[in-house]
Structure formats: C-alpha cells, structure tokens
Design a protein around this motif. Structure first.
Motif, PDB file in Angstrom:
ATOM      1  N   LYS A   4       0.827  -1.212   0.000  1.00 38.03           N
ATOM      2  CA  LYS A   4       0.000   0.000   0.000  1.00 38.03           C
ATOM      3  C   LYS A   4       0.858   1.258   0.000  1.00 38.03           C
ATOM      4  CE  LYS A   4      -2.357  -1.801   3.417  1.00 38.03           C
ATOM      5  NZ  LYS A   4      -3.117  -1.861   4.646  1.00 38.03           N
ATOM      6  N   ASP A   5       2.052   1.169   0.564  1.00 36.59           N
ATOM      7  CA  ASP A   5       2.951   2.323   0.625  1.00 36.59           C
ATOM      8  C   ASP A   5       3.739   2.533  -0.659  1.00 36.59           C
ATOM      9  OD1 ASP A   5       2.141   2.753   3.264  1.00 36.59           O
ATOM     10  OD2 ASP A   5       3.775   1.513   4.070  1.00 36.59           O
ATOM     11  N   TYR A   6       3.636   1.587  -1.592  1.00 37.58           N
ATOM     12  CA  TYR A   6       4.385   1.651  -2.844  1.00 37.58           C
ATOM     13  C   TYR A   6       3.471   1.359  -4.032  1.00 37.58           C
ATOM     14  CZ  TYR A   6       8.276   1.412   0.391  1.00 37.58           C
ATOM     15  OH  TYR A   6       9.144   1.674   1.416  1.00 37.58           O
ATOM     16  N   PRO A   7       2.549   2.262  -4.335  1.00 38.84           N
ATOM     17  CA  PRO A   7       1.586   1.996  -5.413  1.00 38.84           C
ATOM     18  C   PRO A   7       2.234   1.868  -6.792  1.00 38.84           C
ATOM     19  CG  PRO A   7       1.436   4.268  -4.670  1.00 38.84           C
ATOM     20  CD  PRO A   7       2.365   3.571  -3.727  1.00 38.84           C
ATOM     21  N   GLU A   8       3.454   2.374  -6.954  1.00 35.21           N
ATOM     22  CA  GLU A   8       4.135   2.276  -8.245  1.00 35.21           C
ATOM     23  C   GLU A   8       4.741   0.888  -8.488  1.00 35.21           C
ATOM     24  OE1 GLU A   8       7.310   3.471  -5.299  1.00 35.21           O
ATOM     25  OE2 GLU A   8       5.192   3.872  -5.555  1.00 35.21           O
ATOM     26  N   VAL A   9       4.749   0.041  -7.471  1.00 37.76           N
ATOM     27  CA  VAL A   9       5.293  -1.308  -7.597  1.00 37.76           C
ATOM     28  C   VAL A   9       4.141  -2.295  -7.759  1.00 37.76           C
ATOM     29  CG1 VAL A   9       6.634  -3.131  -6.468  1.00 37.76           C
ATOM     30  CG2 VAL A   9       7.305  -0.730  -6.186  1.00 37.76           C
TER      31      VAL A   9
END
Length: 152
Positions: A4-9
């Motif tokens: 959730k903290d890394y939407p680009e992944v």
C-alpha cells in the motif's frame, strides 16, 4: 500491507507451483520474489539453472538487524577438496554483504567488475565450461583471478 505504501510497484500473489512455472517460462517478469524459507530455497535452486549453474547465484536474507549473505547452493560436501566448486556465488554474496549491510559500495563494485572481467575473458569453472570457455579453472584459480582483478 507494505504494498500500500508503494503503489508504483506491481504486486502479484502466486502459489509456489505457479511461481516456479512462471520463473522458468518468463523470468524477466520478476524483480523480487518474497517467500518463506522453504519455498525460497526451492525457487532459487530452480532459478539457478536459468543462469547456467547453481554456483552462480548469491543470496541474502535480510530484515531488521542482521542479514545473512550466502550462496544459494550450500556447502557441497560431496565435492569438497576436489577443486571443482564454482566460487562465484560465494564471492558475489560477499559483494552483496559489502554493498547492502556495510555500505561499502566501492569495494562491492570492484568485486562485481572483477567477476565480469574474468567471465568476459573466458575464465570458467567446469560447471559452466560449456559457455565460451577460454580456460577451465579450479575453484582456487578462478578465485585468485578475481582477487587479482579486484585489487587493481
């Protein structure tokens, strides 16, 4: 949770049997595989054949605090003392430790470049001797070549 903290992944959940198949079918789809120890061990052994030898892959088990950096292949007691082991995964694991645990990027870069140079010049251990070998080396010989290149 962390995703959730890394939407680009992009995050994909897979059963281990499907992950093994996908790893062989299209290994470039993976940047990182996160799994428990037993499945990680199985998948890393399977992935080693994509590179040509189990003797080529370093690994790291990291988390909070201490990390463990080791080759994926274990100690290979069946070939101990014969000079036929491939030390590249062990040497690469040391490079990873320098880079990721100790912040010694310059030293890690020297080791990585030395490995690349030795391979580019055709030095091989027997397990990867079928891949454009100029010279088949013992474990100690290729280790010495890499140490020599890294010291320059």
């Amino acid at each position: 949770e962390v995703a959730k903290d890394y939407p680009e992944v992009e995050l994909s959940h897979m059963y281990v049997d499907n992950a093994a198949m996908q790893l062989i079918r299209d290994p470039k789809q993976f940047d990182v595989i996160l799994t428990g120890n037993i499945f990680g061990d199985i998948l890393s052994d399977a992935a080693s054949m994509l590179s040509g030898s189990i003797g080529l892959l370093p690994s790291a088990s990291t988390g909070k605090g201490v990390g463990l950096f080791e080759p994926i292949h274990g100690s290979a007691p069946d070939i101990a003392g014969q000079g036929i082991a491939n030390p590249l995964a062990t040497i690469s694991s040391a490079s990873m430790m320098l880079r990721y645990a100790l912040g010694e990027n310059e030293a890690a870069d020297k080791i990585d470049e030395a490995i690349k140079k030795a391979l580019a010049e055709g030095y091989r251990t027997g397990d990867i001797g079928d891949y454009d070998a100029k010279e088949i080396c013992t474990c100690t010989e290729i280790g010495d070549i890499i140490a020599d290149y890294a010291s320059k």
